[in-house]
Design an enzyme around this catalytic site. Sequence first.
Site, PDB file in Angstrom:
ATOM      1  N   ASP A  97      14.599 -13.020  47.387  1.00 55.21           N
ATOM      2  CA  ASP A  97      16.009 -13.567  46.904  1.00 55.21           C
ATOM      3  C   ASP A  97      17.377 -13.454  47.204  1.00 55.21           C
ATOM      4  O   ASP A  97      18.194 -13.189  46.697  1.00 55.21           O
ATOM      5  CB  ASP A  97      15.635 -13.674  44.861  1.00 55.21           C
ATOM      6  CG  ASP A  97      15.746 -12.570  44.642  1.00 55.21           C
ATOM      7  OD1 ASP A  97      16.326 -12.064  45.187  1.00 55.21           O
ATOM      8  OD2 ASP A  97      15.514 -12.395  43.248  1.00 55.21           O
ATOM      9  N   GLU A 119       6.556 -12.105  48.051  1.00 62.12           N
ATOM     10  CA  GLU A 119       7.151 -11.849  46.693  1.00 62.12           C
ATOM     11  C   GLU A 119       7.955 -14.030  46.498  1.00 62.12           C
ATOM     12  O   GLU A 119       9.073 -13.998  45.708  1.00 62.12           O
ATOM     13  CB  GLU A 119       8.281 -11.395  46.064  1.00 62.12           C
ATOM     14  CG  GLU A 119       8.908 -10.960  44.633  1.00 62.12           C
ATOM     15  CD  GLU A 119       9.991  -9.908  44.497  1.00 62.12           C
ATOM     16  OE1 GLU A 119      11.387 -10.694  43.853  1.00 62.12           O
ATOM     17  OE2 GLU A 119       9.036  -8.885  43.552  1.00 62.12           O
ATOM     18  N   GLU A 133      20.458 -15.741  43.154  1.00 61.86           N
ATOM     19  CA  GLU A 133      18.729 -15.520  43.357  1.00 61.86           C
ATOM     20  C   GLU A 133      17.732 -16.594  43.192  1.00 61.86           C
ATOM     21  O   GLU A 133      17.315 -16.780  44.352  1.00 61.86           O
ATOM     22  CB  GLU A 133      18.087 -13.793  43.420  1.00 61.86           C
ATOM     23  CG  GLU A 133      19.434 -12.506  42.969  1.00 61.86           C
ATOM     24  CD  GLU A 133      20.420 -12.634  42.772  1.00 61.86           C
ATOM     25  OE1 GLU A 133      20.732 -13.102  42.018  1.00 61.86           O
ATOM     26  OE2 GLU A 133      21.135 -10.915  43.517  1.00 61.86           O
TER      27      GLU A 133
HETATM   28  C1  UD1 Z   1      22.637  -7.262  45.953  1.00 65.51           C
HETATM   29  C2  UD1 Z   1      21.361  -8.692  46.354  1.00 65.51           C
HETATM   30  C3  UD1 Z   1      20.259  -8.626  45.126  1.00 65.51           C
HETATM   31  C4  UD1 Z   1      19.900  -7.404  44.565  1.00 65.51           C
HETATM   32  C5  UD1 Z   1      21.034  -6.246  44.661  1.00 65.51           C
HETATM   33  C6  UD1 Z   1      19.712  -4.832  44.659  1.00 65.51           C
HETATM   34  C7  UD1 Z   1      22.583 -10.736  47.339  1.00 65.51           C
HETATM   35  C8  UD1 Z   1      23.629 -11.754  47.115  1.00 65.51           C
HETATM   36  N1  UD1 Z   1      22.694  -9.709  46.085  1.00 65.51           N
HETATM   37  O1  UD1 Z   1      23.359  -7.436  45.750  1.00 65.51           O
HETATM   38  O2  UD1 Z   1      19.850  -9.633  45.107  1.00 65.51           O
HETATM   39  O3  UD1 Z   1      19.113  -7.606  43.538  1.00 65.51           O
HETATM   40  O4  UD1 Z   1      21.455  -5.894  46.369  1.00 65.51           O
HETATM   41  O5  UD1 Z   1      20.128  -3.924  44.377  1.00 65.51           O
HETATM   42  O6  UD1 Z   1      21.809 -10.599  48.079  1.00 65.51           O
HETATM   43  N2  UD1 Z   1      27.218  -0.633  47.907  1.00 65.51           N
HETATM   44  C9  UD1 Z   1      27.656   0.242  49.155  1.00 65.51           C
HETATM   45  N3  UD1 Z   1      26.290   0.800  49.795  1.00 65.51           N
HETATM   46  C10 UD1 Z   1      24.894   0.280  49.455  1.00 65.51           C
HETATM   47  C11 UD1 Z   1      25.260  -1.218  49.056  1.00 65.51           C
HETATM   48  C12 UD1 Z   1      26.242  -1.268  48.225  1.00 65.51           C
HETATM   49  O7  UD1 Z   1      28.611   0.874  49.034  1.00 65.51           O
HETATM   50  O8  UD1 Z   1      23.876   0.687  49.722  1.00 65.51           O
HETATM   51  C13 UD1 Z   1      28.583  -1.685  48.145  1.00 65.51           C
HETATM   52  C14 UD1 Z   1      29.263  -2.676  48.678  1.00 65.51           C
HETATM   53  O9  UD1 Z   1      30.318  -2.304  48.660  1.00 65.51           O
HETATM   54  C15 UD1 Z   1      28.807  -3.718  49.165  1.00 65.51           C
HETATM   55  C16 UD1 Z   1      28.231  -4.098  47.517  1.00 65.51           C
HETATM   56  O10 UD1 Z   1      28.021  -3.342  46.969  1.00 65.51           O
HETATM   57  O11 UD1 Z   1      29.922  -4.798  49.352  1.00 65.51           O
HETATM   58  C17 UD1 Z   1      27.684  -5.455  47.434  1.00 65.51           C
HETATM   59  O12 UD1 Z   1      26.559  -5.038  48.322  1.00 65.51           O
HETATM   60  P1  UD1 Z   1      25.287  -6.667  48.261  1.00 65.51           P
HETATM   61  O13 UD1 Z   1      24.931  -6.542  48.631  1.00 65.51           O
HETATM   62  O14 UD1 Z   1      26.789  -7.810  48.550  1.00 65.51           O
HETATM   63  O15 UD1 Z   1      25.695  -7.205  46.599  1.00 65.51           O
HETATM   64  P2  UD1 Z   1      23.927  -6.528  45.387  1.00 65.51           P
HETATM   65  O16 UD1 Z   1      25.129  -6.193  44.264  1.00 65.51           O
HETATM   66  O17 UD1 Z   1      24.084  -5.173  46.379  1.00 65.51           O
END
Ligand code: UD1
Length: 373
Positions: A97, A119, A133
């Site tokens: 999701d 899933e 999600e």
């Molecule tokens: C995302 C998913 C969420 C999932 C979660 C798992 C969406 C909208 N959200 O949320 O469904 O449950 O991942 O963890 O798809 N960042 C890093 N390094 C990483 C990962 C993230 O620096 O390896 C930081 C970055 O600044 C990035 C921010 O986290 O821009 C947000 O990442 P994003 O994937 O947009 O949202 P999550 O909160 O991680």
Amino acid sequence: MKKVLILFGTRPEAIKMAPLVKEFQKNSNTFEIKVCVTAQHREMLDQVLDFFDIVPDYDLDLMKPGQNLYGLTGDIILGLKPVLEEFKPNYVCVHGDTTTTMAGSIASFYSGAKVCHVEAGLRTHNKWSPFPEEINRQITGRVSDYHFAPTETSKNNLISESVSKESILVTGNTVIDALLQSVDKVNENPSNLIKDLKKQLGSDEVILVTGHRRENHGDGFIRICNALKEIAESRPKTTIVYPVHLNPKVQEPVNRILKNVSNIKLIDPLAYQDFIWLMNRSKIIITDSGGVQEEAPSLGKPVLVMRDTTERPEAVDAGTVILVGTNQKLIVDETLDLLTNKDRFNAMSTLHNPYGDGKACKHIVAFLKKLDN
Ligand code: UD1
Ligand code: UDP
């Protein structure tokens, strides 16, 4: 040969798709497999790719610090166009999701590939929880040709949306495949980090915390952090270990409020195998994670879920999970009660496997093998 593209982008998708990649690779006489990562996550994705020894064929490398849903969605759809045009898959497997799932399923639909949703069928029926999600999985379900539902409950959700029964297979959740395939490796070869953590924790009672949900950003996280501080202060001999998600909207309040609390350890996100070790070492888990809710019953760990809704009612029914939302008082009261009320703790610690037997990926691959095209 049937051409299959396996597509994912974040840590939990990678963990849950890794055993599927391995299962397809065992069937390379029937399937030509390519793995594409959007890299919606970067470091947290790479930790999983390393552990499962998966080298993607395509890496869109899209993550931007502090990214937003608009840009990410557009980038994924545009980034996938050349991949889909070059490989021309018959099937694209997406998971769960996330934005990668939703945008990836739409791009795959545009390409004419059949979309296989792993899933499938989880629902809260509340479009704001979890956000975004719940809508991501509904959109993905709408464009999918085949639906691999983890449980009968998720299958029934799809049937009530008029999805044809023939296109749904109940498989169990691939997270259990990943867990069972990894547990032994964790014990055989503990990382240096775990060896250190083991020493530091000694015989302390441990509470494990994770959190990242968008609907909890802002005030929700402030209440969560205040609750953790209150728990730590009233249980000075308990250690709270919190691997903090890299999202800046999580890092900021967690570090600001909890950095100086002596019995709270804020650490970087753990590699999957280290996290499994820490789940096993903990007495209880406080989280808003979806995946952790699914793993905990198999490990017999009570979980307090910091959300108002869950699309995973099976663990609530099994008695392993209780919902506490982001209400500071409720988080504190339920945690302290669970730590002191032995009967309640024991009742919640019973092992259950509502999410499968570790053979989900075998069922998925066997199903796709039997299809004519
Ligand atoms: C995302 C998913 C969420 C999932 C979660 C798992 C969406 C909208 N959200 O949320 O469904 O449950 O991942 O963890 O798809 N960042 C890093 N390094 C990483 C990962 C993230 O620096 O390896 C930081 C970055 O600044 C990035 C921010 O986290 O821009 C947000 O990442 P994003 O994937 O947009 O949202 P999550 O909160 O991680
Ligand atoms: N996990 C991990 N390292 C951590 C925290 C979690 O490997 O430091 C694993 C956990 O075992 C589970 C998955 O990541 O399989 C859950 O990811 P997350 O909570 O980020 O996403 P969600 O499941 O809520 O989508």
